[in-house]
Write an enzyme that holds these catalytic residues in place. Structure first.
Site, PDB file in Angstrom:
ATOM      1  N   LYS A  17      33.923  -8.853  14.359  1.00 28.24           N
ATOM      2  CA  LYS A  17      33.713  -8.262  15.684  1.00 28.24           C
ATOM      3  C   LYS A  17      33.359  -6.786  15.566  1.00 28.24           C
ATOM      4  O   LYS A  17      32.429  -6.306  16.208  1.00 28.24           O
ATOM      5  CB  LYS A  17      34.994  -8.418  16.516  1.00 28.24           C
ATOM      6  CG  LYS A  17      35.008  -7.605  17.787  1.00 28.24           C
ATOM      7  CD  LYS A  17      36.295  -7.766  18.556  1.00 28.24           C
ATOM      8  CE  LYS A  17      37.397  -6.818  18.154  1.00 28.24           C
ATOM      9  NZ  LYS A  17      37.239  -5.421  18.604  1.00 28.24           N
ATOM     10  N   ASN A  18      34.105  -6.059  14.718  1.00 26.59           N
ATOM     11  CA  ASN A  18      33.904  -4.613  14.645  1.00 26.59           C
ATOM     12  C   ASN A  18      32.616  -4.217  13.931  1.00 26.59           C
ATOM     13  O   ASN A  18      32.258  -3.041  13.918  1.00 26.59           O
ATOM     14  CB  ASN A  18      35.103  -3.935  13.970  1.00 26.59           C
ATOM     15  CG  ASN A  18      36.308  -3.878  14.901  1.00 26.59           C
ATOM     16  OD1 ASN A  18      36.233  -4.301  16.051  1.00 26.59           O
ATOM     17  ND2 ASN A  18      37.419  -3.363  14.394  1.00 26.59           N
ATOM     18  N   CYS A  61      41.938  -1.042  24.357  1.00 26.41           N
ATOM     19  CA  CYS A  61      43.347  -1.336  24.123  1.00 26.41           C
ATOM     20  C   CYS A  61      44.202  -0.112  24.434  1.00 26.41           C
ATOM     21  O   CYS A  61      43.800   1.014  24.190  1.00 26.41           O
ATOM     22  CB  CYS A  61      43.570  -1.684  22.656  1.00 26.41           C
ATOM     23  SG  CYS A  61      43.090  -3.342  22.229  1.00 26.41           S
ATOM     24  N   ARG A 120      43.392   7.994  22.446  1.00 25.21           N
ATOM     25  CA  ARG A 120      42.064   7.661  21.956  1.00 25.21           C
ATOM     26  C   ARG A 120      40.933   8.464  22.613  1.00 25.21           C
ATOM     27  O   ARG A 120      40.081   7.904  23.310  1.00 25.21           O
ATOM     28  CB  ARG A 120      41.812   6.162  22.118  1.00 25.21           C
ATOM     29  CG  ARG A 120      42.795   5.326  21.368  1.00 25.21           C
ATOM     30  CD  ARG A 120      42.466   3.868  21.409  1.00 25.21           C
ATOM     31  NE  ARG A 120      41.528   3.465  20.382  1.00 25.21           N
ATOM     32  CZ  ARG A 120      41.130   2.216  20.216  1.00 25.21           C
ATOM     33  NH1 ARG A 120      41.535   1.284  21.027  1.00 25.21           N
ATOM     34  NH2 ARG A 120      40.293   1.906  19.256  1.00 25.21           N
ATOM     35  N   ASP A 134      44.582  -2.189  12.006  1.00 27.86           N
ATOM     36  CA  ASP A 134      44.391  -3.430  12.775  1.00 27.86           C
ATOM     37  C   ASP A 134      45.175  -4.610  12.203  1.00 27.86           C
ATOM     38  O   ASP A 134      45.130  -5.713  12.760  1.00 27.86           O
ATOM     39  CB  ASP A 134      42.900  -3.786  12.847  1.00 27.86           C
ATOM     40  CG  ASP A 134      42.154  -2.891  13.824  1.00 27.86           C
ATOM     41  OD1 ASP A 134      42.811  -2.124  14.552  1.00 27.86           O
ATOM     42  OD2 ASP A 134      40.907  -2.953  13.861  1.00 27.86           O
ATOM     43  N   ARG A 179      39.722 -11.487  23.245  1.00 24.77           N
ATOM     44  CA  ARG A 179      38.791 -10.388  22.980  1.00 24.77           C
ATOM     45  C   ARG A 179      38.385 -10.372  21.508  1.00 24.77           C
ATOM     46  O   ARG A 179      37.301  -9.896  21.182  1.00 24.77           O
ATOM     47  CB  ARG A 179      39.457  -9.040  23.301  1.00 24.77           C
ATOM     48  CG  ARG A 179      39.574  -8.743  24.772  1.00 24.77           C
ATOM     49  CD  ARG A 179      40.083  -7.346  24.980  1.00 24.77           C
ATOM     50  NE  ARG A 179      39.357  -6.405  24.143  1.00 24.77           N
ATOM     51  CZ  ARG A 179      39.803  -5.222  23.753  1.00 24.77           C
ATOM     52  NH1 ARG A 179      40.985  -4.812  24.125  1.00 24.77           N
ATOM     53  NH2 ARG A 179      39.072  -4.442  22.991  1.00 24.77           N
TER      54      ARG A 179
HETATM   55  C1  UD1 Z   1      37.749   1.371  15.423  1.00 25.31           C
HETATM   56  C2  UD1 Z   1      37.976  -0.108  15.555  1.00 25.31           C
HETATM   57  C3  UD1 Z   1      39.457  -0.401  15.752  1.00 25.31           C
HETATM   58  C4  UD1 Z   1      40.266   0.228  14.620  1.00 25.31           C
HETATM   59  C5  UD1 Z   1      39.920   1.697  14.442  1.00 25.31           C
HETATM   60  C6  UD1 Z   1      40.561   2.326  13.223  1.00 25.31           C
HETATM   61  C7  UD1 Z   1      35.988  -1.026  16.556  1.00 25.31           C
HETATM   62  C8  UD1 Z   1      35.357  -1.646  17.724  1.00 25.31           C
HETATM   63  N1  UD1 Z   1      37.236  -0.619  16.689  1.00 25.31           N
HETATM   64  O1  UD1 Z   1      38.190   1.972  16.638  1.00 25.31           O
HETATM   65  O2  UD1 Z   1      39.638  -1.812  15.751  1.00 25.31           O
HETATM   66  O3  UD1 Z   1      41.632   0.121  14.927  1.00 25.31           O
HETATM   67  O4  UD1 Z   1      38.496   1.865  14.311  1.00 25.31           O
HETATM   68  O5  UD1 Z   1      40.216   1.635  12.080  1.00 25.31           O
HETATM   69  O6  UD1 Z   1      35.409  -0.940  15.492  1.00 25.31           O
HETATM   70  N2  UD1 Z   1      39.992   9.922  17.616  1.00 25.31           N
HETATM   71  C9  UD1 Z   1      39.987  11.167  18.226  1.00 25.31           C
HETATM   72  N3  UD1 Z   1      38.803  11.626  18.731  1.00 25.31           N
HETATM   73  C10 UD1 Z   1      37.634  10.923  18.647  1.00 25.31           C
HETATM   74  C11 UD1 Z   1      37.657   9.658  18.013  1.00 25.31           C
HETATM   75  C12 UD1 Z   1      38.855   9.198  17.515  1.00 25.31           C
HETATM   76  O7  UD1 Z   1      41.009  11.837  18.316  1.00 25.31           O
HETATM   77  O8  UD1 Z   1      36.596  11.397  19.146  1.00 25.31           O
HETATM   78  C13 UD1 Z   1      41.273   9.404  17.067  1.00 25.31           C
HETATM   79  C14 UD1 Z   1      41.730   8.105  17.719  1.00 25.31           C
HETATM   80  O9  UD1 Z   1      42.464   8.375  18.887  1.00 25.31           O
HETATM   81  C15 UD1 Z   1      42.567   7.513  16.612  1.00 25.31           C
HETATM   82  C16 UD1 Z   1      41.813   7.914  15.337  1.00 25.31           C
HETATM   83  O10 UD1 Z   1      41.019   9.038  15.717  1.00 25.31           O
HETATM   84  O11 UD1 Z   1      43.842   8.081  16.606  1.00 25.31           O
HETATM   85  C17 UD1 Z   1      40.923   6.849  14.733  1.00 25.31           C
HETATM   86  O12 UD1 Z   1      40.069   6.336  15.735  1.00 25.31           O
HETATM   87  P1  UD1 Z   1      38.657   5.677  15.426  1.00 25.31           P
HETATM   88  O13 UD1 Z   1      38.527   5.489  13.956  1.00 25.31           O
HETATM   89  O14 UD1 Z   1      37.610   6.444  16.121  1.00 25.31           O
HETATM   90  O15 UD1 Z   1      38.832   4.271  16.101  1.00 25.31           O
HETATM   91  P2  UD1 Z   1      37.802   3.470  16.991  1.00 25.31           P
HETATM   92  O16 UD1 Z   1      36.417   3.715  16.522  1.00 25.31           O
HETATM   93  O17 UD1 Z   1      38.132   3.657  18.407  1.00 25.31           O
END
Ligand code: UD1
Length: 426
Positions: free
Chosen positions: A22-23, A123, A128, A313, A405
């Site tokens: 999915k990701n 979620c 985030r 995850d 999902r």
């Molecule tokens: C993606 C995955 C999710 C997985 C996560 C971490 C998808 C669709 N989702 O989520 O399943 O759990 O990677 O492996 O691929 N953060 C900030 N600012 C930003 C972006 C992120 O502070 O602009 C923080 C987030 O709140 C979190 C951390 O960075 O604490 C990691 O987030 P991120 O790697 O961006 O996760 P996602 O891309 O949302």
């Protein structure tokens, strides 16, 4: 609302096919916005999140055709063509369903010079934010404005390559910037990027579309922007989170199962930990073989980390497994705040877990007992399924739309290997 009922205590035997990730499928679908030619993706899992993203892309003007693929993996072939972008606005009603939909902002501003995208939902695992995405786009010359829950990004003369250093690793920000930089003028260097296999899968597809990207699988990506990208054909890689989830299901329930298409090198941290816990994991010709005899598994400590570390995850699933370990297990969540919402639900089944900040200590007990429980997010919900498979008696997992999902045909896959599991439709 549907619920899933599981009668625990049945060992699992046979084969579980692993779907496409999915990701990986989500960012690959977003890449269709970068070209007016057709992007063919195969092995796309049939999931609610994929449909949500398809709806967003459709309202931007992407024509989408979905066909079932044959075979026991059962994915979809999704053909997307964004001949013309008819809208550069992604409304709240669609974006709030899933955080990944925010990724449209990079390609839209790169191709059209502007985009208005709602701040995301997804979620409920911590705040985030999307500050890193926006910082990166600003470094490429986009003007960013935030108002009334929407982000407006403008680059009327196009994005311009630059150096971007992320203060910490973010999968989403890496994806967004990689998509945007592919069509920017000149060179972009992204430092401290995520090197999750799904990010590399996207880079591989972008290269097939004509993008110039170096450094795949490392913490530094060098991207030479090109004027236009073409269509391509790409097969989505197998889902390492689904693989790890079923591996833990077998470990919790006992038995012998081959995870068909599961790939060891995508799951090395998880395999190492499972072996320490006393589960036999072997790479076989068609996937990964898991063997767990009746003995209790040992407590192992983990800390979640960016790839190649133990994935966040799979943290909830691992905690469910550790609930019945011999001894104790310390589980530290370093990626997301507030990702322990499964703890009170596991406690309803008898688990002994105490949480102190980002660390949960699990004191293993002999056996969990079935109970009515509630799914709170995608991965937390499947942790309850894992707990239920090893528990005594009946568990009903409510709010299973979270499961839908991210897990394709979960009940079908588990009942085919001997689990007593059924969906009760509301
Ligand atoms: C993606 C995955 C999710 C997985 C996560 C971490 C998808 C669709 N989702 O989520 O399943 O759990 O990677 O492996 O691929 N953060 C900030 N600012 C930003 C972006 C992120 O502070 O602009 C923080 C987030 O709140 C979190 C951390 O960075 O604490 C990691 O987030 P991120 O790697 O961006 O996760 P996602 O891309 O949302």
């Amino acid at each position: 609302m549907d619920c899933i009922e599981i009668e625990g205590g049945m060992p699992l035997h046979g084969e579980i096919p692993i779907s496409g990730a999915k990701n990986a499928a989500l960012p690959l679908m977003v890449a269709s916005l970068l070209t007016d030619e057709a992007l063919h993706l195969s092995n796309v899992p049939h999931l609610a999140d994929i449909t949500s993203l398809a709806n967003i892309l459709a309202q931007h003007g992407v024509e989408i055709d979905v066909q079932r693929e044959g075979g026991d993996i059962g994915g979809d072939v999704v053909v997307m063509r964004a001949a013309e972008i008819t809208s550069t606005t992604a409304p709240y009603d669609l974006v709030r369903k899933m955080r990944a939909s925010f990724w449209v902002i990079g390609p839209l501003v790169a191709r059209c010079g502007h985009a208005i995208v709602s701040l995301p939902g997804g979620c409920a695992i911590g705040t985030r934010p999307v500050d890193l995405h926006l910082m990166g786009l600003e470094r490429l010359g986009a003007e960013i404005e935030l108002a009334e829950g929407y982000v407006t990004a403008r680059a009327p003369k196009g994005l311009v390559g630059n150096e971007v250093e992320f203060p910490f690793v973010s999968v989403g920000a890496t994806v967004n910037l990689m998509l945007a930089a592919s069509l920017a003028k000149g060179e972009t260097v992204l430092r401290n990027v995520a090197c999750e296999p799904e990010v590399t899968d996207l880079a591989t597809c972008l290269i097939a579309m004509g993008a110039k990207i170096e450094g795949l699988g490392t913490r530094k990506l060098r991207i030479q922007g090109v004027e236009r990208l073409s269509g391509a054909r790409h097969r989505v890689l197998p889902d390492r989170i689904e693989t790890g989830t079923y591996a833990m299901a077998v470990a919790a329930a006992g038995g012998e199962v081959v995870l068909k298409n599961g790939v060891g090198r995508l799951n090395s941290a998880v395999i190492r930990v499972l072996k320490q816990a006393g589960v036999e994991v072997t790479e076989v010709a068609n996937g990964l073989q898991l063997i767990k005899n009746g003995a209790r598994h040992k407590g192992v400590d983990i800390e979640t980390e960016a790839f190649p570390g133990f994935p966040t995850d799979l943290q909830a699933q691992f905690m469910a497994l550790m609930a019945t370990c011999e001894g104790t297990s310390k589980i530290r969540e370093t990626i997301f705040e507030n990702r322990f919402m499964h703890v009170p639900e596991l406690a309803r089944m008898g688990a002994q877990i105490s949480v102190d900040g980002d660390c949960a200590t699990v004191t293993g007990i002999e056996r969990l007992k079935g109970a009515p429980v509630m799914a709170t997010d995608l991965r937390a919900s499947v942790s309850l399924v894992i707990a239920a498979l090893g528990a005594e008696g009946l568990t009903s997992v409510n709010r299973v739309y979270h499961l839908d999902r991210g897990f394709e045909r979960l009940e079908e896959k588990l009942s085919a290997v001997g689990a007593t599991i059924r969906r009760v439709r509301a």
